[in-house]
Design a protein around this motif. Structure first.
Motif, mmCIF file in Angstrom:
data_model
loop_
_atom_site.group_PDB
_atom_site.id
_atom_site.type_symbol
_atom_site.label_atom_id
_atom_site.label_comp_id
_atom_site.label_asym_id
_atom_site.label_seq_id
_atom_site.Cartn_x
_atom_site.Cartn_y
_atom_site.Cartn_z
ATOM 1 N N GLU A 163 0.851 -1.195 0.000
ATOM 2 C CA GLU A 163 0.000 0.000 0.000
ATOM 3 C C GLU A 163 0.889 1.248 0.000
ATOM 4 O O GLU A 163 1.313 1.729 1.053
ATOM 5 N N PRO A 164 1.244 1.761 -1.171
ATOM 6 C CA PRO A 164 2.159 2.912 -1.266
ATOM 7 C C PRO A 164 1.490 4.208 -0.809
ATOM 8 O O PRO A 164 0.906 4.934 -1.605
ATOM 9 N N ILE A 165 1.576 4.463 0.488
ATOM 10 C CA ILE A 165 0.990 5.684 1.035
ATOM 11 C C ILE A 165 2.056 6.420 1.847
ATOM 12 O O ILE A 165 3.117 5.871 2.152
ATOM 13 N N LEU A 166 1.752 7.668 2.223
ATOM 14 C CA LEU A 166 2.740 8.487 2.930
ATOM 15 C C LEU A 166 3.134 7.895 4.269
ATOM 16 O O LEU A 166 4.286 8.028 4.698
ATOM 17 N N LEU A 167 2.186 7.226 4.973
ATOM 18 C CA LEU A 167 2.507 6.629 6.266
ATOM 19 C C LEU A 167 3.634 5.619 6.122
ATOM 20 O O LEU A 167 4.616 5.627 6.862
ATOM 21 N N HIS A 168 3.505 4.737 5.131
ATOM 22 C CA HIS A 168 4.523 3.707 4.937
ATOM 23 C C HIS A 168 5.812 4.306 4.395
ATOM 24 O O HIS A 168 6.910 3.808 4.693
ATOM 25 N N LEU A 169 5.705 5.371 3.603
ATOM 26 C CA LEU A 169 6.915 6.053 3.146
ATOM 27 C C LEU A 169 7.650 6.660 4.342
ATOM 28 O O LEU A 169 8.889 6.641 4.392
ATOM 29 N N GLY A 170 6.898 7.169 5.295
ATOM 30 C CA GLY A 170 7.521 7.711 6.505
ATOM 31 C C GLY A 170 8.234 6.639 7.301
ATOM 32 O O GLY A 170 9.303 6.876 7.878
ATOM 33 N N GLN A 171 7.654 5.406 7.337
ATOM 34 C CA GLN A 171 8.319 4.303 8.018
ATOM 35 C C GLN A 171 9.627 3.947 7.324
ATOM 36 O O GLN A 171 10.642 3.662 7.980
ATOM 37 N N ILE A 172 9.616 3.963 5.984
ATOM 38 C CA ILE A 172 10.854 3.686 5.234
ATOM 39 C C ILE A 172 11.891 4.763 5.545
ATOM 40 O O ILE A 172 13.067 4.452 5.786
ATOM 41 N N HIS A 173 11.454 6.013 5.541
ATOM 42 C CA HIS A 173 12.370 7.117 5.820
ATOM 43 C C HIS A 173 12.992 6.957 7.209
ATOM 44 O O HIS A 173 14.216 7.123 7.376
ATOM 45 N N HIS A 174 12.179 6.598 8.213
ATOM 46 C CA HIS A 174 12.693 6.424 9.578
ATOM 47 C C HIS A 174 13.700 5.286 9.642
ATOM 48 O O HIS A 174 14.772 5.414 10.261
ATOM 49 N N THR A 175 13.382 4.159 8.994
ATOM 50 C CA THR A 175 14.286 3.011 9.031
ATOM 51 C C THR A 175 15.589 3.309 8.296
ATOM 52 O O THR A 175 16.670 2.910 8.746
ATOM 53 N N LEU A 176 15.501 3.984 7.157
ATOM 54 C CA LEU A 176 16.721 4.357 6.425
ATOM 55 C C LEU A 176 17.573 5.318 7.243
ATOM 56 O O LEU A 176 18.806 5.238 7.226
ATOM 57 N N TRP A 177 16.898 6.223 7.965
ATOM 58 C CA TRP A 177 17.638 7.151 8.826
ATOM 59 C C TRP A 177 18.386 6.381 9.911
ATOM 60 O O TRP A 177 19.553 6.663 10.195
ATOM 61 N N LEU A 178 17.721 5.380 10.503
ATOM 62 C CA LEU A 178 18.384 4.553 11.508
ATOM 63 C C LEU A 178 19.558 3.785 10.901
ATOM 64 O O LEU A 178 20.635 3.711 11.489
ATOM 65 N N SER A 179 19.355 3.216 9.708
ATOM 66 C CA SER A 179 20.421 2.448 9.048
ATOM 67 C C SER A 179 21.639 3.324 8.794
ATOM 68 O O SER A 179 22.781 2.914 9.044
ATOM 69 N N GLU A 180 21.401 4.528 8.274
ATOM 70 C CA GLU A 180 22.509 5.452 7.993
ATOM 71 C C GLU A 180 23.191 5.889 9.283
ATOM 72 O O GLU A 180 24.424 5.996 9.351
ATOM 73 N N LYS A 181 22.380 6.116 10.321
ATOM 74 C CA LYS A 181 22.926 6.547 11.608
ATOM 75 C C LYS A 181 23.837 5.474 12.197
ATOM 76 O O LYS A 181 24.970 5.752 12.622
ATOM 77 N N TYR A 182 23.369 4.218 12.211
ATOM 78 C CA TYR A 182 24.183 3.136 12.781
ATOM 79 C C TYR A 182 25.395 2.850 11.904
ATOM 80 O O TYR A 182 26.460 2.474 12.410
ATOM 81 N N LEU A 183 25.254 3.007 10.591
ATOM 82 C CA LEU A 183 26.407 2.833 9.706
ATOM 83 C C LEU A 183 27.476 3.869 10.033
ATOM 84 O O LEU A 183 28.673 3.549 10.092
ATOM 85 N N ASP A 184 27.061 5.125 10.252
ATOM 86 C CA ASP A 184 28.017 6.169 10.632
ATOM 87 C C ASP A 184 28.681 5.840 11.968
ATOM 88 O O ASP A 184 29.891 6.064 12.147
ATOM 89 N N HIS A 185 27.895 5.315 12.918
ATOM 90 C CA HIS A 185 28.456 4.941 14.217
ATOM 91 C C HIS A 185 29.499 3.838 14.061
ATOM 92 O O HIS A 185 30.545 3.854 14.727
ATOM 93 N N VAL A 186 29.190 2.854 13.205
ATOM 94 C CA VAL A 186 30.137 1.756 12.990
ATOM 95 C C VAL A 186 31.431 2.272 12.384
ATOM 96 O O VAL A 186 32.536 1.928 12.826
ATOM 97 N N ARG A 187 31.318 3.131 11.384
ATOM 98 C CA ARG A 187 32.520 3.668 10.732
ATOM 99 C C ARG A 187 33.316 4.542 11.701
ATOM 100 O O ARG A 187 34.550 4.511 11.711
ATOM 101 N N HIS A 188 32.609 5.311 12.527
ATOM 102 C CA HIS A 188 33.291 6.117 13.535
ATOM 103 C C HIS A 188 33.978 5.212 14.554
ATOM 104 O O HIS A 188 35.110 5.485 14.982
ATOM 105 N N GLY A 189 33.279 4.120 14.960
ATOM 106 C CA GLY A 189 33.874 3.191 15.916
ATOM 107 C C GLY A 189 35.139 2.543 15.380
ATOM 108 O O GLY A 189 36.119 2.351 16.115
ATOM 109 N N LEU A 190 35.163 2.217 14.093
ATOM 110 C CA LEU A 190 36.366 1.629 13.492
ATOM 111 C C LEU A 190 37.526 2.618 13.528
ATOM 112 O O LEU A 190 38.686 2.221 13.718
ATOM 113 N N ASN A 191 37.227 3.891 13.351
ATOM 114 C CA ASN A 191 38.292 4.902 13.395
ATOM 115 C C ASN A 191 38.922 5.016 14.783
ATOM 116 O O ASN A 191 40.052 5.493 14.913
ATOM 117 N N GLN A 192 38.169 4.589 15.816
ATOM 118 C CA GLN A 192 38.697 4.618 17.182
ATOM 119 C C GLN A 192 39.636 3.453 17.475
ATOM 120 O O GLN A 192 40.299 3.442 18.509
#
Length: 379
Positions: free
Chosen positions: A51-80
């Motif tokens: 069901e391609p609606i804005l609610l589900h698009l918002g869920q995708i946006h939130h999950t992608l934001w989390l994925s990018e955030k944790y990816l940045d944390h992992v890369r930052h952690g490796l630099n440590q």
């Protein structure tokens, strides 16, 4: 000779402390959280494709934001961790590709909101992202465990070295004590991450199975009853779809708090699935288990829940079973409780149903020792 050996051991102690001081706990936590975004992204995409609606698009946006955030944390952690960063340098291309794919997925999801013919292409890109995540984080986990193994090897060699020097053993022991305690703390933290559910803080399925084996052996040895409750939140998918996953996570945490409040210190409470929980109750009769199940059902139904000032109610269905003497396996009890849970769902939800093993005498035979502790609990 003694001076030369002392200098050699002193140098070894210095280099060992540098590596023993490395704390991978935060990095491991980031990797675990990053891996957990994969099923969340799958669920959000499934909802969007259905069901391609804005609610589900918002869920995708939130999950992608989390994925990018944790990816940045992992890369930052490796630099440590310079050594670990060098060992995993070959993953940089995969991380860069993953970051690019996440951005591309969000853009294509926005486009698919208008043009549904793009949905198959969106699904293919999601599969590519899942494959990249699985490969990169699996390789990173292997590298971290390898580094932890080197820590343990250094600790062994250090122990052998200090035994050869009586004069310097106390000085070296003082230097090692802080490192050993820190390493033990890290290992305990890692062990806790392996045995608990991050969202609710309850035990996970792995710990539940191990604990059930021990408790069943005790019940068999002492001829005491043991009860098992399986709980499943009713229509929980509707909560996630209607109010969003953050609201659903809040419901799971509040249900977990109620389970902790009602259960005893000797009980084992675990989250074994998305919205499924288990309560293992040693030395608990059928009647007591059913009474506790009703208390839990009633408490959850009355739990005040709301989203954006909109109140809603969450109910739970519960399946109960009891072994009066510990002569059954955990798998047998789990199967009976699962059947009882299915029966509760089939009969309308928000109820407690029981299915017990067959005995030549009633399974609800009283147990005076437990009755006293149960009266204390319910009083």
């Amino acid at each position: 000779m003694a001076i030369g050996t002392s200098l050699l051991v002193g140098y070894y102690v210095y280099t060992a402390r540098q590596q023993l001081g490395t704390d991978y706990t935060a990095l491991v936590g980031d990797i675990v959280r990053a891996q957990q975004t994969t099923p969340q992204l799958d669920h959000a995409l499934e909802s969007f494709i259905d069901e391609p609606i804005l609610l589900h698009l918002g869920q995708i946006h939130h999950t992608l934001w989390l994925s990018e955030k944790y990816l940045d944390h992992v890369r930052h952690g490796l630099n440590q961790h310079p050594q670990l960063h060098r060992d995993t340098a070959y993953l940089e291309e995969d991380f860069a590709l993953l970051s690019k794919q996440l951005l591309e997925l969000e853009e294509r999801a926005k486009a698919a909101l208008v043009d549904r013919s793009l949905l198959p292409e969106l699904q293919r890109l999601s599969m590519d992202i899942e494959a990249t995540m699985a490969w990169a984080y699996s390789e990173l986990n292997t590298a971290v465990h390898s580094a932890a193994g080197r820590q343990r090897l250094i600790m062994q060699r250090l122990s052998w070295a200090v035994t050869g020097l009586v004069v310097t053993v106390m000085l070296i022991a003082l230097a090692l004590l802080a490192a050993v305690l820190r390493l033990q703390s890290q290992r305990n933290t890692l062990k806790m991450l392996m045995l608990t559910d991050e969202l609710t803080g309850l035990y996970n399925r792995r710990h539940l199975v191990d604990a059930a084996s021990r408790e069943l052996n005790d019940a068999k040895r002492h001829q005491q009853p043991l009860s098992l409750l399986l709980l499943d939140l009713d229509y929980f998918k509707h909560v996630n779809d209607t109010y969003g996953h953050p609201c659903g996570d809040d419901v799971l945490r509040k249900v977990s708090q109620q389970l902790r409040r009602i259960s005893r210190a000797t009980d084992i409470v675990a989250r074994i699935g998305g919205e499924e929980f288990c309560l293992l109750m040693p030395n608990t009769t059928v009647n007591d288990a059913e009474s506790v199940a009703e208390r839990i059902r009633h408490a959850i139904a009355l739990e005040p829940l709301s989203h954006l000032n909109t109140p809603f109610q969450q109910t739970v269905s519960i399946g109960v079973t009891t072994s009066i003497d510990g002569m059954h396996s955990f798998e047998q009890l789990y199967s009976l409780a699962d059947q009882a849970l299915y029966q509760a769902k089939a009969l309308g939800r928000d109820r407690v149903e029981s299915i017990h093993p067959s005995y030549p005498f009633p399974a609800s035979q009283p147990n005076d020792t437990h009755q006293q502790s149960f009266n204390t609990l319910t009083g």
